[in-house]
Design a protein around this motif. Structure first.
Motif, PDB file in Angstrom:
ATOM      1  N   LEU A 168       0.775  -1.172   0.114  1.00  0.00           N
ATOM      2  CA  LEU A 168       0.099   0.134  -0.022  1.00  0.00           C
ATOM      3  C   LEU A 168       0.933   1.463   0.045  1.00  0.00           C
ATOM      4  O   LEU A 168       0.611   2.356  -0.597  1.00  0.00           O
ATOM      5  N   PHE A 169       1.802   1.146   0.618  1.00  0.00           N
ATOM      6  CA  PHE A 169       2.773   2.350   0.959  1.00  0.00           C
ATOM      7  C   PHE A 169       3.372   2.697  -0.610  1.00  0.00           C
ATOM      8  O   PHE A 169       3.527   3.960  -0.929  1.00  0.00           O
ATOM      9  N   LEU A 170       4.017   1.742  -1.065  1.00  0.00           N
ATOM     10  CA  LEU A 170       4.758   2.153  -2.225  1.00  0.00           C
ATOM     11  C   LEU A 170       3.599   2.388  -3.582  1.00  0.00           C
ATOM     12  O   LEU A 170       3.915   3.322  -4.490  1.00  0.00           O
ATOM     13  N   SER A 171       2.383   1.649  -3.602  1.00  0.00           N
ATOM     14  CA  SER A 171       1.754   2.158  -4.582  1.00  0.00           C
ATOM     15  C   SER A 171       1.237   3.701  -4.414  1.00  0.00           C
ATOM     16  O   SER A 171       0.948   4.486  -5.262  1.00  0.00           O
ATOM     17  N   ARG A 172       0.918   4.224  -3.209  1.00  0.00           N
ATOM     18  CA  ARG A 172       0.594   5.369  -2.841  1.00  0.00           C
ATOM     19  C   ARG A 172       1.791   6.514  -2.952  1.00  0.00           C
ATOM     20  O   ARG A 172       1.491   7.680  -3.020  1.00  0.00           O
ATOM     21  N   SER A 173       2.830   5.978  -2.700  1.00  0.00           N
ATOM     22  CA  SER A 173       4.108   6.780  -2.858  1.00  0.00           C
ATOM     23  C   SER A 173       4.219   7.297  -4.355  1.00  0.00           C
ATOM     24  O   SER A 173       4.635   8.250  -4.496  1.00  0.00           O
ATOM     25  N   ASN A 174       3.858   6.625  -5.461  1.00  0.00           N
ATOM     26  CA  ASN A 174       3.987   6.731  -6.733  1.00  0.00           C
ATOM     27  C   ASN A 174       2.884   8.222  -7.090  1.00  0.00           C
ATOM     28  O   ASN A 174       3.226   9.042  -7.630  1.00  0.00           O
ATOM     29  N   ASP A 175       1.798   7.874  -6.302  1.00  0.00           N
ATOM     30  CA  ASP A 175       0.794   8.917  -6.419  1.00  0.00           C
ATOM     31  C   ASP A 175       1.250  10.288  -5.671  1.00  0.00           C
ATOM     32  O   ASP A 175       1.037  11.431  -6.087  1.00  0.00           O
ATOM     33  N   ALA A 176       1.838  10.145  -4.431  1.00  0.00           N
ATOM     34  CA  ALA A 176       2.554  11.359  -3.807  1.00  0.00           C
ATOM     35  C   ALA A 176       3.535  12.016  -4.804  1.00  0.00           C
ATOM     36  O   ALA A 176       3.820  13.233  -4.623  1.00  0.00           O
ATOM     37  N   ASP A 177       4.591  11.297  -5.250  1.00  0.00           N
ATOM     38  CA  ASP A 177       5.543  11.850  -6.422  1.00  0.00           C
ATOM     39  C   ASP A 177       5.006  12.535  -7.357  1.00  0.00           C
ATOM     40  O   ASP A 177       5.280  13.782  -7.552  1.00  0.00           O
ATOM     41  N   TRP A 178       3.865  12.087  -7.828  1.00  0.00           N
ATOM     42  CA  TRP A 178       3.304  12.609  -8.998  1.00  0.00           C
ATOM     43  C   TRP A 178       2.606  14.092  -8.460  1.00  0.00           C
ATOM     44  O   TRP A 178       2.762  15.174  -9.186  1.00  0.00           O
ATOM     45  N   PHE A 179       2.075  14.100  -7.320  1.00  0.00           N
ATOM     46  CA  PHE A 179       1.608  15.433  -6.766  1.00  0.00           C
ATOM     47  C   PHE A 179       2.820  16.392  -6.355  1.00  0.00           C
ATOM     48  O   PHE A 179       2.456  17.622  -6.620  1.00  0.00           O
ATOM     49  N   ALA A 180       3.748  16.027  -5.904  1.00  0.00           N
ATOM     50  CA  ALA A 180       4.862  16.588  -5.552  1.00  0.00           C
ATOM     51  C   ALA A 180       5.356  17.420  -7.075  1.00  0.00           C
ATOM     52  O   ALA A 180       5.774  18.496  -6.883  1.00  0.00           O
ATOM     53  N   THR A 181       5.404  16.456  -7.838  1.00  0.00           N
ATOM     54  CA  THR A 181       5.835  17.178  -9.343  1.00  0.00           C
ATOM     55  C   THR A 181       4.818  18.265  -9.760  1.00  0.00           C
ATOM     56  O   THR A 181       4.883  19.328 -10.359  1.00  0.00           O
ATOM     57  N   MET A 182       3.475  17.850  -9.653  1.00  0.00           N
ATOM     58  CA  MET A 182       2.453  18.897 -10.174  1.00  0.00           C
ATOM     59  C   MET A 182       2.315  20.030  -9.028  1.00  0.00           C
ATOM     60  O   MET A 182       1.851  21.188  -9.457  1.00  0.00           O
TER      61      MET A 182
END
Length: 456
Positions: free
Chosen positions: A36-50
């Motif tokens: 769960l942590f790894l799957s949501r980390s990808n989303d958090a990286d995308w938000f950090a980029t945005m």
């Protein structure tokens, strides 16, 4: 003993299974948390980029819109903070960055470090997972994107995994107990079971029984050798008993035969000698029964006519002489109920009654009561005295050859009387029962089959 061995081995198997299951359970909970942590980390990286552009330009309306849309789509709250930990865009209001888990994650993220993976998720715990990623531009931290990830579904998956693990653990324990523990316990206890079976065989009279001691542990080998030595000693003692009885009966036959010849000559001159001749014949029958008791003759050698014998009538006739004997010794002999009943004609009634009344007068106490009754398909000759009786252990040994009660060993006797009675009863399919009656004393019952077609 097998039950005790299983009671010690089965808990050991359960403990070992639990020790093996604890790491597996931790692996299941940790794996679900990491996934769960790894799957949501990808989303958090995308938000950090945005969030990099809006944090530099100050135009955060589009960033707030993205956060709300993501929240609606994945049911996961999102917010973005600047380098001073101020919330500048969020998908829901009421964010408290002072919460311990949020404060810890933000302090690490705003310092430019990735936060550590969250601990294992267990079904009995609750709360959201915090996933934070720094917003970086040219190596400078501008802020952080944070996701508050719901964990209910992941915890349900962990719970299902733990239930499957528990079910597998139970199946494994049962399989190990049935497939390994029970066979091992049988293998370990096989020498003891063999010794137990051999002991029962010896108890039933098979004195030639022996146990194998090959390939056994030293302790069990010594135990088996001791048992074999004991069984051999019992067998030799029984052989000596048989040889003694056989030799005694054989030695008595010659003088009895000679005495009978002389008394037959005297019987022509004196009527009294005829009674002596009858006693000589009776002694001959006793010797013959001693031979059968020793195993030198086969049971059933004696032949009688096929006409049944009325046991009650035969007992009453024999009691005429015994009443005089008891009266001479000032002993009271009571003749109880005498119910007619047909028995095999070859049953030596006189000798059986003589042994029972002689024992009652020597070892018991008056009054002595004799009765003949019917009990189902049996005719029962019962002799009761009012003496001290016998203990429960001694009652089981009544009728064994050469056995005598500890209270009567100082009195004259051979210990063969009741053994002969039991042998005679067994010869016609009967048995001897000793029991303590109400009021004290001892009852000896000779139970023989009733001949149904006997004409009363």
């Amino acid at each position: 003993m097998r039950r005790r061995l299983l009671q010690s081995l089965v808990p050991m198997v359960i403990v070992l299974a639990i020790f093996a299951a604890v790491p597996l359970a931790n692996f299941i909970a940790t794996g679900a948390s990491r996934t769960l942590f790894l799957s949501r980390s990808n989303d958090a990286d995308w938000f950090a980029t945005m969030a990099e552009g809006p944090l530099q330009s100050g135009d955060i309306a589009s960033l707030r819109e993205l956060a709300v849309r993501y929240h609606q789509l994945y049911n996961t709250p999102v917010f973005v903070v600047d380098v001073d930990s101020r919330v500048i865009a969020t998908s829901r209001s009421g964010v408290n960055i002072a919460e311990p888990d949020l404060a810890t994650a933000l302090s690490s993220t705003l310092a430019g470090r990735l936060p550590a993976e969250p601990p294992a998720m267990w079904p009995w715990k609750s709360g959201e997972m915090v996933v934070a990623r720094p917003v970086v531009n040219n190596g400078r931290v501008l802020g952080a994107a944070v996701l508050r990830v719901p964990t209910e579904r992941a915890r349900d998956q962990v719970q299902n995994g733990l239930l499957l693990l528990l079910a597998g653990l139970i199946v494994a324990i049962v399989a190990v107990v049935i497939g390994i523990v029970r066979p091992v316990s049988r293998w370990v206890l096989r020498p003891i079971n063999d010794l137990d079976n051999a002991t029962h065989q010896v108890t039933r009279g098979a004195l030639d029984t022996r146990v194998s001691t090959d390939g056994r542990a030293p302790e069990l080998r010594r135990l088996g050798d001791s048992f074999n030595s004991m069984a051999l000693s019992l067998h030799q003692a029984r052989q000596r008993e048989r040889e003694f009885v056989a030799d005694a009966s054989h030695q008595l036959r010659t003088p009895l035969t000679s005495a009978r010849i002389h008394i037959e000559g005297l019987s022509r001159l004196s009527p009294t000698a005829r009674f002596a001749l009858s006693d000589i014949d009776r002694l001959g029958r006793i010797v013959q029964r001693l031979s059968r008791l020793a195993g030198s003759d086969r049971p059933g050698d004696a032949e009688g006519n096929e006409e049944p014998l009325d046991l009650a009538q035969a007992i009453k006739e024999r009691l005429v002489g015994w009443k005089a004997v008891y009266a001479a010794d000032d002993l009271e002999l009571i003749i109880g109920e005498m119910v007619p009943g047909g028995v095999a004609s070859e049953l030596e009634v006189d000798d059986i009654l003589d042994v029972l009344l002689d024992n009652a007068s020597k070892y018991g106490a008056p009054p002595v009561e004799v009765s003949v009754l019917r009990d189902g398909t049996e005719v029962v000759l019962s002799v009761r005295d009012h003496g001290l009786g016998l203990g429960s252990r001694d009652l089981k040994k009544v009728g064994e050859r050469f056995w005598r009660s500890a209270h009567h060993r100082e009195m004259p006797g051979t210990g063969l009387g009741l053994a002969i009675v039991r042998s005679e009863a067994a010869r016609v399919g009967g048995r001897v029962v000793a029991r303590p009656p109400i009021g004290g004393g001892l009852v000896i019952e000779v139970r023989v089959p009733l001949i149904d077609d006997y004409d009363l």
